[in-house]
Design a protein around this motif. Structure first.
Motif, short mmCIF file in Angstrom:
data_model
loop_
_atom_site.label_atom_id
_atom_site.label_comp_id
_atom_site.label_asym_id
_atom_site.label_seq_id
_atom_site.Cartn_x
_atom_site.Cartn_y
_atom_site.Cartn_z
N THR A 112 -3.94 13.62 0.13
CA THR A 112 -3.34 12.29 0.20
C THR A 112 -4.06 11.33 -0.74
O THR A 112 -5.29 11.33 -0.82
N GLY A 113 -3.30 10.50 -1.43
CA GLY A 113 -3.85 9.46 -2.29
C GLY A 113 -3.23 8.11 -1.95
O GLY A 113 -2.06 8.03 -1.58
N VAL A 114 -4.01 7.06 -2.07
CA VAL A 114 -3.57 5.71 -1.70
C VAL A 114 -3.81 4.75 -2.85
O VAL A 114 -4.88 4.77 -3.48
N ALA A 115 -2.84 3.89 -3.14
CA ALA A 115 -2.98 2.85 -4.16
C ALA A 115 -2.30 1.58 -3.66
O ALA A 115 -1.38 1.64 -2.83
N THR A 116 -2.74 0.43 -4.17
CA THR A 116 -2.19 -0.85 -3.73
C THR A 116 -1.82 -1.72 -4.92
O THR A 116 -2.34 -1.55 -6.03
N THR A 163 0.85 -1.18 0.00
CA THR A 163 0.00 0.00 0.00
C THR A 163 0.89 1.23 0.00
O THR A 163 1.79 1.36 0.84
N SER A 186 -0.94 6.60 -6.91
CA SER A 186 -1.22 7.24 -5.61
C SER A 186 -1.02 8.75 -5.70
O SER A 186 -1.76 9.52 -5.08
N GLU A 187 -0.03 9.18 -6.49
CA GLU A 187 0.21 10.62 -6.64
C GLU A 187 -0.92 11.28 -7.43
O GLU A 187 -1.36 12.40 -7.10
N GLN A 231 1.02 5.44 0.06
CA GLN A 231 0.29 6.66 0.40
C GLN A 231 1.17 7.87 0.06
O GLN A 231 2.22 8.06 0.66
N SER A 232 0.73 8.67 -0.91
CA SER A 232 1.49 9.84 -1.34
C SER A 232 0.76 11.11 -0.91
O SER A 232 -0.48 11.16 -0.92
#
Length: 453
Positions: free
Chosen positions: A65-69, A56, A85-86, A58-59
């Motif tokens: 804030t953005g989150v990607a997995t 995971t 995420s960015e 988190q940027s």
């Protein structure tokens, strides 16, 4: 490979951070190897294994804030998840409760990984299941059960230099054993970090004995009774109470720890008040020999032993970094307990006493022995009033002896009242990752009868 060593996890997350163009970035890496076996009607019904690692990212830009997995770890996949995420961060609204990432932390040493659990394989699980089935068949009973073992790791790393890593093992077993006519039911649960401590045959004998002895329970009038509660009967009530001890909900008037005083300058919560019997001490301790935890919280903050209730006094309340800063109090983190749907309970520990369960029974003139509570639901968050049912072995005690099985009850009770009505405490036992003592409690409220077995 679903388990990474500390050095492997650090190397991977260093690569991830190297792709970042954000003002700050945090990576969470969680891996699992687990296996299970399920039985029903004295035979194995299903078995399986799971292996996976999830990254995971988190940027953050400013307060966005953005989150990607992802679970792919090629350079192309890592660069893609960071970029995603960015992009999400730039589209996100500002978070008014944003807190910057933490810097490096000092973590205490813990012992949460045991090789005996890592070594569990399908043959080991089959033998464990067969032990339960054999106990049931020997007494012409009907069993169902579930055993799950897991080897997991969790790692956190960010662009400020924080790095945390923990590897942990767990094994748990539950069994319900009933008489063939369904009139008697017994239940047992065992869980450990170390699989060498697991004895499914011994545990199943307890469930079988309760199944036989609980058949054809007699009806008793509902009312207030002295009860002897096995740890499985109180653990969920105590966990529910702990999960409702947060400072923010109290300060906002939404919990049993809210201070209702209207005096000017009065505190908004009941921190520092004596609210329970003085024998009640509840704490978390990553270095506990029986219920250890990771030495860090979900945000990477270092955790040590924390007393939440000491000698009946509320001494700490879980909070967030944002709420701690807003209210000018210390941040009090709780140990990491897993992420998402498969996150576990916080491993709370309640101090106990010297009496055994047998001693409690011998010292009871008239009372009820409860194996466990089931289907617990909250009625009132302000008083923490709960309702639910007794299950799988409820017995009437008279003059220091178990006289006969009784029909199950519905209860209406609050753990706050329960922990003020203590008569005796036994030695804490591990249950659901916690350490909970058997308890003797006066004036426990049974509101009606139940046809459940």
């Amino acid at each position: 490979m679903a388990i990474m060593t500390q050095s492997e996890a650090k190397a991977l997350m260093t690569r991830v951070i190297g792709f970042s163009k954000a003002e700050s970035i945090e990576c969470n890496l969680n891996g699992e190897v687990s296996g299970n076996i399920r039985t029903a009607r004295n035979t194995v019904s299903t078995a399986g294994e799971l292996r996976d690692i999830i990254l995971t990212v988190q940027s953050t830009f400013g307060q966005k804030t953005g989150v990607a997995t992802t679970n792919e770890f090629t350079d192309e996949a890592l660069e893609s998840v960071v970029s995603r995420s960015e992009e999400l961060a730039k589209l996100a609204p500002d978070n008014p409760e944003f807190m910057p990432i933490l810097g490096p932390q000092d973590y205490i040493d813990v012992n949460t990984h045991f090789q005996a659990t890592t070594d569990v394989n399908p043959a080991w699980r089959a033998d464990a299941a067969d032990a339960c089935i054999s106990v049931s068949k020997e007494q012409n009973l009907v069993s169902s059960g579930f055993l799950n073992d897991s080897d997991t790791f969790a790692a956190i790393m960010n662009s400020k230099g924080l790095f945390a890593y923990n590897r942990s093992t767990d094994i748990n077993f539950s069994a319900t054993i009933r008489t063939e006519d369904g009139k008697g039911s017994g239940w047992v649960y065992r869980d450990f970090h170390d699989a060498s401590k697991m004895d499914t045959r011994e545990a199943s004998r307890i469930a079988a004995q309760k199944a036989v002895s609980s058949a054809d329970g007699k009806a008793m009038e509902p009312g207030k009774y002295t009860v002897i509660m096995e740890p499985a009967a109180t653990v969920q009530l105590l966990l529910n109470m702990f999960n409702n001890m947060g400072q923010r909900t109290a300060d906002e008037g939404r919990s049993f720890l809210s201070n209702k005083s209207e005096e000017e300058g009065a505190p908004k919560n009941r921190l520092g008040e004596k609210m329970f019997d003085e024998r009640v001490t509840i704490y978390t301790d990553p270095q506990s020999p029986d219920a250890p935890t990771p030495p860090f919280a979900g945000d990477g903050a270092a955790c040590q032993r924390t007393d939440w209730i000491k000698n009946g006094v509320v001494t700490n309340m879980p909070n967030s970094r944002y709420w701690a800063e807003k209210t000018g109090v210390p941040y009090v983190p709780t140990p990491f307990a897993g992420n998402g749907l498969f996150g576990g309970n916080t491993s709370i520990i309640m101090e106990g006493g010297d009496e055994s369960l047998e001693d409690m029974i011998k010292n009871t003139r008239r009372g009820v022995l409860v194996t466990r509570l089931w289907y617990i639901r909250q009625l009132d968050p302000q008083s923490l009033m709960y309702t639910g049912l007794t299950r799988d072995g409820t017995f009437y005690i008279e003059d220091g002896e178990i006289k006969y099985p009784i029909k199950n009850f519905r209860f209406n009770e609050s753990p706050i009242i329960m922990l003020n009505n203590l008569e005796a405490l036994g030695k804490p036992q591990r249950i659901q990752g916690c350490m909970i003592p058997p308890m003797k409690i006066r004036d426990f409220t049974f509101s009606s009868l139940s046809d459940a077995v």
